[in-house]
Design a protein around this motif. Sequence first.
Motif, PDB file in Angstrom:
ATOM      1  N   VAL A 224       0.834  -1.205   0.000  1.00 16.79           N
ATOM      2  CA  VAL A 224       0.000   0.000   0.000  1.00 16.79           C
ATOM      3  C   VAL A 224       0.866   1.252   0.000  1.00 16.79           C
TER       4      VAL A 224
ATOM      5  N   ALA B 208       2.127   1.759  -3.570  1.00 12.36           N
ATOM      6  CA  ALA B 208       1.078   2.208  -4.485  1.00 12.36           C
ATOM      7  C   ALA B 208       0.868   3.717  -4.438  1.00 12.36           C
TER       8      ALA B 208
ATOM      9  N   TRP C 200      -5.113   1.967   5.342  1.00  8.53           N
ATOM     10  CA  TRP C 200      -5.447   0.541   5.309  1.00  8.53           C
ATOM     11  C   TRP C 200      -5.945   0.065   6.667  1.00  8.53           C
TER      12      TRP C 200
ATOM     13  N   GLN D 153      -6.463  -3.562  -1.509  1.00  8.43           N
ATOM     14  CA  GLN D 153      -6.789  -3.205  -2.888  1.00  8.43           C
ATOM     15  C   GLN D 153      -7.669  -1.953  -2.954  1.00  8.43           C
TER      16      GLN D 153
ATOM     17  N   GLY E 289      -5.219   0.840  -2.547  1.00  6.61           N
ATOM     18  CA  GLY E 289      -4.432   0.976  -3.775  1.00  6.61           C
ATOM     19  C   GLY E 289      -5.229   1.604  -4.900  1.00  6.61           C
TER      20      GLY E 289
ATOM     21  N   GLN F 100      -5.640   5.323  -4.226  1.00  9.82           N
ATOM     22  CA  GLN F 100      -4.406   6.065  -4.494  1.00  9.82           C
ATOM     23  C   GLN F 100      -4.153   6.189  -5.992  1.00  9.82           C
TER      24      GLN F 100
END
Length: 219
Positions: free
Chosen positions: A22, A25, A48, A64, A67, A70
């Motif tokens: 993370v 990303a 997260w 995810q 991610g 972002q």
Amino acid sequence: MQSDAPPIDPNEPTVRTILLLVTAAARAQPDETAAEYAARFASATAAWAAFRPRDHEERWIAAQIVGARQAAFEALIRAAETDSNVEAAGLHAGHAGLIRAMTQLMALLEKLRQRPAEALSDAPDAAFAPIPPLRRCATAEKPAGGKAKAKAEPPPKTPREMTDEELAAALAKVKREFLTALTDEKDPRYREAVAYLPELIPGVTVPAHFLDERPPDAG
């Protein structure tokens, strides 16, 4: 009823991997300082952890989501920076796709949160010692006056031929690929990943009409 999320152990191998992913990303400046990296790490990992995932499945879905969010912001930033209308339009389209993927993942995470504590699939992470990667030859041997002779690759093993460790690794690889495919409806394995969801995440069902539908690119 959803139970309280257990404390997150940052030393678990899976959690360590997620924290690094993370963070990676999120966009970094080319000349990022140690302090800037620490701030980026703290921001991404806090985003997260705010989802308070309870087990492996929820951890990966939450990662995810972060991610995708972002990457969506990154698409907006790049669209604002470009002077090309065509590139900007493509970036805005990518942003819209990422937002849809993020929304779907959040709905999936919310469904997972409804599982009772006894249905969680969490287990202590196994810590494996690093295995050195296979070394490639710098140059292939060439017969006199001819081209390099390619070495035949051994055929892939069937599940029956695999050891327990090889089978577990193969299943984990497929699982990671399907979780990635679920974030993009255009991914060639998206429909296969959705059909596999009941195996991927216990308790999740796939509507029968989805399995009966033909892929958009079918003839």
